[in-house]
Scaffold this active site. Structure first.
Site, PDB file in Angstrom:
ATOM      1  N   ASP A 198      -1.427  -0.339   6.538  1.00  0.00           N
ATOM      2  CA  ASP A 198      -1.333   0.074   7.132  1.00  0.00           C
ATOM      3  C   ASP A 198      -3.323  -0.413   7.787  1.00  0.00           C
ATOM      4  O   ASP A 198      -3.598   0.531   8.294  1.00  0.00           O
ATOM      5  CB  ASP A 198      -0.984   1.489   6.937  1.00  0.00           C
ATOM      6  CG  ASP A 198      -2.283   2.202   6.166  1.00  0.00           C
ATOM      7  OD1 ASP A 198      -2.168   2.257   5.119  1.00  0.00           O
ATOM      8  OD2 ASP A 198      -2.304   3.575   6.332  1.00  0.00           O
ATOM      9  N   ASP A 243      -0.195   5.129   1.053  1.00  0.00           N
ATOM     10  CA  ASP A 243      -0.894   6.015   1.766  1.00  0.00           C
ATOM     11  C   ASP A 243      -0.727   5.827   2.715  1.00  0.00           C
ATOM     12  O   ASP A 243      -1.524   4.928   3.707  1.00  0.00           O
ATOM     13  CB  ASP A 243      -0.892   7.325   1.634  1.00  0.00           C
ATOM     14  CG  ASP A 243      -1.454   8.509   2.309  1.00  0.00           C
ATOM     15  OD1 ASP A 243      -0.795   8.321   3.231  1.00  0.00           O
ATOM     16  OD2 ASP A 243      -2.161   9.549   1.396  1.00  0.00           O
ATOM     17  N   ASP A 280       0.980  -0.916   0.153  1.00  0.00           N
ATOM     18  CA  ASP A 280      -0.066  -0.178  -0.117  1.00  0.00           C
ATOM     19  C   ASP A 280       0.985   1.270   0.290  1.00  0.00           C
ATOM     20  O   ASP A 280       2.567   1.470   0.555  1.00  0.00           O
ATOM     21  CB  ASP A 280      -0.718  -0.259   1.160  1.00  0.00           C
ATOM     22  CG  ASP A 280      -1.784   1.450   1.872  1.00  0.00           C
ATOM     23  OD1 ASP A 280      -2.395   1.508   0.279  1.00  0.00           O
ATOM     24  OD2 ASP A 280      -1.747   1.495   2.553  1.00  0.00           O
TER      25      ASP A 280
END
Length: 331
Positions: A210, A17, A15
């Site tokens: 995240d 951001d 991923d």
């Protein structure tokens, strides 16, 4: 031979951001981790639900930040959505695009036609754009009611910004869902499609992210192990309350976890910490003896919470109290 987490995988599906950067700032150690993986023959494919930027723009941004990234290393939800459309529609079919120019470009690249006429659309594809307004959403509803297929690039309820979480594509999808009574096909995470395309010929992928409800749930859909890092959207409280489909295989403070032994990263009992379950929840005691005692405390708490179904946590002793404070947990 090194026996760390990285040595067990042949590609990282990462991923962006919250995992590699926050806004314009690189997360400390992320560039070194990705470059170190590449030096050991483990490439990174950058997988994003963001459908508002083209793969070339994403690659350019990553390269500017110092990551080894070419256009071929990027997979976006707009690419996956356009491919899904091309598989289901005849060449030249008209598609109503609710989203950014990057999404429309991907649709055209698959041999389809972009239309602004809701009555003529064979399909609707919906992705994030900050310029989406009522008229575009209304046209989407009209087209879907008329029988058009509906594909959403992703259903993230929020997106991270410098002003905090703001409405994401999933919030706009919900507007169309409510008004049309229809349910979209989903191209991006947590659906497996985007991650499967990103995996390519690799056979031992590791999903790194995240956010529990996109990255980690997507790893479950793919049937791949996952590494959750504590640098972005989901935090300790989210982890403790996570249902089975949102639980990561490994838990790391950040991407430095790639160079640690997998057994050290699995949620479970950890040296120096004890977690006891009682009628009032979980009690953490001990002083943590590892190099990262706070994250180890969270690994121990997660295992107990997932087994006991308890998410209320108290501390016994100063070290435990400080660990809970750093984790943002308490009674």
């Amino acid at each position: 031979m090194t026996d760390d987490l990285l040595s067990h995988h042949d590609v990282l599906l990462a991923d962006l951001d919250g995992t590699l950067y926050r806004g314009a700032d690189v997360i400390p150690g992320a560039v070194d981790a990705v470059r170190g993986a590449a030096d050991r023959g483990v490439p990174t494919v950058y997988v994003t639900n963001n459908a508002s930027r083209s793969p070339s723009a994403v690659a350019a941004h990553l390269a500017e930040l110092g990551f080894p990234a070419d256009v071929a290393d990027v997979r976006t939800s707009s690419q996956a959505a356009a491919t899904m459309l091309a598989e289901q529609l005849p060449a030249g079919a008209s598609v109503l695009v609710v989203g950014a120019a990057a999404l429309a470009d991907e649709v055209r690249a698959r041999g389809l036609t972009v239309t602004a006429d809701a009555d003529a659309a064979a399909a609707v594809v919906q992705g994030h754009s900050p310029d989406t307004g009522w008229r575009q959403l209304a046209d989407a509803v009209v087209a879907i009611r008329g029988g058009a297929r509906w594909i959403a690039t992703n259903v993230d309820a929020t997106l991270p910004t410098e002003r905090g979480p703001l409405p994401g594509n999933g919030s706009m999808v919900q507007v169309v869902r409510t008004a049309s009574g229809a349910e979209p096909q989903v191209a991006g995470k947590p659906a497996a499609r985007l991650l499967r395309e990103a995996q390519g010929p690799a056979v031992r992928p590791l999903v790194v992210g995240d956010r529990l409800d996109t990255d980690i749930e997507g790893a479950h859909a793919l049937g791949a192990p996952s590494l959750m890092v504590l640098t972005g959207a989901s935090g300790p409280a989210d982890l403790l309350a996570a249902p089975p489909e949102l639980r990561p295989t490994y838990l790391g403070t950040d991407l430095a976890a790639l160079t640690r032994h997998p057994d050290e990263l699995v949620p479970g009992p950890r040296p120096g910490w004890q977690v006891d379950a009682g009628a009032d929840g979980l009690r953490l005691s001990g002083d943590g003896t590892s190099a990262e005692p706070v994250t180890d405390a969270l690994r121990a708490l997660c295992a107990a919470a997932w087994q006991q179904g308890a998410v209320r946590v108290t501390a016994e002793g100063g070290a435990a109290g400080r660990a809970l404070a750093q984790l943002g947990l308490g009674s």
